[in-house]
Write a protein that holds these residues in place. Structure first.
Motif, PDB file in Angstrom:
ATOM      1  N   UNK A  56       8.052 -23.861  47.880  1.00 22.29           N
ATOM      2  CA  UNK A  56       9.516 -24.064  47.620  1.00 22.29           C
ATOM      3  C   UNK A  56      10.501 -23.132  48.091  1.00 22.29           C
ATOM      4  N   UNK A  57      10.288 -21.700  47.971  1.00 22.42           N
ATOM      5  CA  UNK A  57      11.039 -20.778  48.534  1.00 22.42           C
ATOM      6  C   UNK A  57      11.166 -20.841  50.238  1.00 22.42           C
ATOM      7  N   UNK A  58      10.261 -21.229  50.847  1.00 17.85           N
ATOM      8  CA  UNK A  58      10.429 -21.310  52.107  1.00 17.85           C
ATOM      9  C   UNK A  58      11.445 -22.716  52.490  1.00 17.85           C
ATOM     10  N   UNK A  63      16.693 -24.781  54.102  1.00 14.33           N
ATOM     11  CA  UNK A  63      17.924 -25.555  54.181  1.00 14.33           C
ATOM     12  C   UNK A  63      19.208 -24.818  53.688  1.00 14.33           C
ATOM     13  N   UNK A  64      19.053 -23.495  53.271  1.00 13.74           N
ATOM     14  CA  UNK A  64      20.361 -22.719  53.044  1.00 13.74           C
ATOM     15  C   UNK A  64      20.687 -21.759  54.674  1.00 13.74           C
ATOM     16  N   UNK A  65      19.751 -22.072  55.625  1.00 13.60           N
ATOM     17  CA  UNK A  65      19.749 -21.298  56.820  1.00 13.60           C
ATOM     18  C   UNK A  65      21.262 -21.515  57.390  1.00 13.60           C
ATOM     19  N   UNK A 179      24.161 -33.065  50.401  1.00 14.43           N
ATOM     20  CA  UNK A 179      23.658 -31.864  49.631  1.00 14.43           C
ATOM     21  C   UNK A 179      24.305 -30.734  49.715  1.00 14.43           C
ATOM     22  N   UNK A 180      25.387 -30.569  50.806  1.00 17.24           N
ATOM     23  CA  UNK A 180      26.096 -29.235  51.040  1.00 17.24           C
ATOM     24  C   UNK A 180      27.696 -29.628  50.459  1.00 17.24           C
ATOM     25  N   UNK A 242      21.312 -21.852  45.087  1.00 15.40           N
ATOM     26  CA  UNK A 242      20.271 -20.873  44.774  1.00 15.40           C
ATOM     27  C   UNK A 242      19.482 -21.187  43.602  1.00 15.40           C
ATOM     28  N   UNK A 243      20.215 -21.649  42.603  1.00 17.21           N
ATOM     29  CA  UNK A 243      19.729 -22.147  41.224  1.00 17.21           C
ATOM     30  C   UNK A 243      18.797 -23.403  41.233  1.00 17.21           C
TER      31      UNK A 243
END
Length: 493
Positions: A56-58, A63-65, A179-180, A242-243
């Motif tokens: 999940x973290x990866x 996606x936030x990169x 998404x963004x 981030x949430x």
């Protein structure tokens, strides 16, 4: 097979392999089939939870990169090359000329820094002072990647009340773009639509949002503030995403791919919750980054007799005077086909959030009462709370009832109970976000423990059914929370 399905398959394979290795090792170590199986289940559950958290973290990091909180625009010459890649400059000429007939002023040509790898991007920015609308003509070309977004695209942007951002573009929307999206964004996509028709669509949407919100389009646009609001948007996106969990983001993107949306907006009340402001408020963030929002061109001159800095200042000064009166492109609501701003969903969304939090709180109750039961058992007490998990008690009883196991294994068994308590507490914290994966994991653990309670009730004479009933109700509450969280994600998509 989707990315999320592949990740779930890999986690399932990892869990199966972990159980086989752990079960085999424990059987050889303790020579007890029951103990080996129990330890195998506990270790596999903990390892699977850790693997889910890691994946999940990866996914979230990947996606936030692409977020660029320090994005800047660098001025470039008309006719220049970028990293030895040629730009089709003539593709801008017709659009600039057409917009000039609608009172748009050319502010200059720019590119983005930091630049995306293997991508050539150039922009022509124009501003209409009378309607406070920024036009962006973008040349985009990916080298070695997918060519589906290559070519020249148009985007019109306006701000209403200084916080509500309106976008109208002829780009094909995709799941990553959706998404963004911003919390204060009203967006309409009309793939392959012509420039002037797209402008009419945008002005109609602007007029309708002004009418529904009771606010006016914000005066004071210039290139620097245009970039500053992008930075503000990127920072808001990072805080909001981030949430969310990585799997939740993938699920949202999969739903978009299955049912693409060409228009989206939040309710009028949510769009207005940030209040009004002047665009001059953006200037306060100018020095918050090491890179300035606007980077000047070196050793060259801009096309035309004046630099874009002067034209931007001129436009900013004339905005207030030229914006008076009604929007010349205003139309009736019946002619408006931009996103519907739904107010009725607000109350339903708030009720779902309450349901999610109430259901997630059961994880805290279970974890807390289990910890109390462990302390009571360690103190020699023979009673405890029925809602607590039975697995830690079973591990503790096994460790004290077997004389042929090592001291290290006794420690491992007792630590396993503490880890289960900590795991349930973390699942409750994640489930409140909401995280559907956290609810699924909590439901899985509670189901196993409920089956154990059922086994105790059936096999042990005189056992009390209260524990089984409380476990069943807690399981019901967790399922309700999962259903509410899933409905929330669908409404927010």
């Amino acid at each position: 097979m989707s990315v999320r399905e592949k990740l779930v398959r890999n986690i399932a394979l990892y869990s199966g392999l972990t159980f086989v290795i752990c079960f085999g090792s424990m059987w050889l170590a303790v020579s007890s089939l029951q103990a080996a199986f129990l330890l195998g289940v506990i270790v596999t559950a903990l390892a699977t939870a850790g693997q889910i958290w890691l994946q999940d973290k990866r996914v979230k990091q990947e996606l936030l990169k692409g977020l660029q909180e320090d994005i800047s625009y660098r001025e470039i010459e008309y006719g220049a090359t970028l990293d030895d890649e040629r730009i089709e400059w003539r593709s801008f000429d017709e659009g600039v000329a057409q917009l000039a007939t609608r009172h748009f002023q050319l502010l200059g040509y720019f590119t983005v820094e930091p630049a995306k790898p293997r991508v050539t991007q150039a922009f022509a920015l124009l501003l209409d002072p009378s309607t406070c609308t920024m036009a962006e003509l973008m040349f985009y070309e990916a080298h070695g990647g997918s060519p589906e977004h290559d070519g020249v695209h148009y985007r019109f942007t306006s701000m209403v009340g200084g916080t509500i951002k309106l976008h109208t573009t002829n780009q094909m929307p995709d799941s990553h773009m959706h998404l963004l999206r911003s919390e204060c964004e009203v967006c309409s996509c009309y793939p392959a639509m012509g420039l002037m028709e797209l402008l009419d669509k945008h002005q109609r949407m602007l007029a309708t949002v002004e009418k529904r919100s009771g606010w006016q389009a914000s005066a004071g646009w210039n290139v620097e503030r245009y970039v500053l609001q992008m930075r503000e948007h990127q920072a808001e996106l990072k805080r909001r995403l981030q949430k969310k969990g990585g799997f939740a983001m993938l699920r949202e993107m999969e739903r978009f791919d299955a049912d693409p949306k060409f228009k989206w907006a939040r309710s009028t009340e949510k769009l207005k919750k940030h209040g009004q402001r002047e665009l001059t408020a953006l200037d306060a963030a100018r020095d918050d980054f090491s890179r300035q929002p606007l980077l000047a061109l070196q050793h060259s001159e801009m096309r035309g007799s004046a630099s874009f800095h002067n034209s931007a200042q001129l436009v900013m000064g004339n905005n207030a005077a030229n914006h008076g009166g009604d929007n010349p492109y205003a139309t009736s609501d019946s002619a408006f086909d931009a996103p519907e701003l739904d107010d009725e969903a607000m109350e339903r969304l708030q009720n779902l959030q309450v349901q999610v939090e109430q259901s997630a709180n059961w994880c805290y109750w279970v974890a807390g009462l289990t910890l109390v039961n462990m302390v009571l058992s360690f103190s020699g007490m023979h009673w405890g709370f029925a809602l607590g998990l039975s697995l830690p008690d079973l591990l503790s009883a096994f460790s004290t009832g077997q004389n042929d196991i090592s001291f290290v294994l006794r420690i491992v068994l007792n630590l396993g109970g503490l880890l289960l308590v900590a795991l349930f507490g973390v699942l409750g914290l994640q489930a409140r976000k909401p995280s559907l994966m956290a609810f699924v994991a909590a439901i899985g653990v509670m189901t196993v423990d409920s089956l154990l309670q059922l086994l105790i009730y059936v096999k042990v004479d005189g056992s009390n059914p209260i524990g089984l009933l409380l476990h069943a109700y807690a399981l019901y509450a967790l399922v309700r929370g999962w259903l509410a969280g899933r409905e929330m994600e669908k409404m927010m998509a």
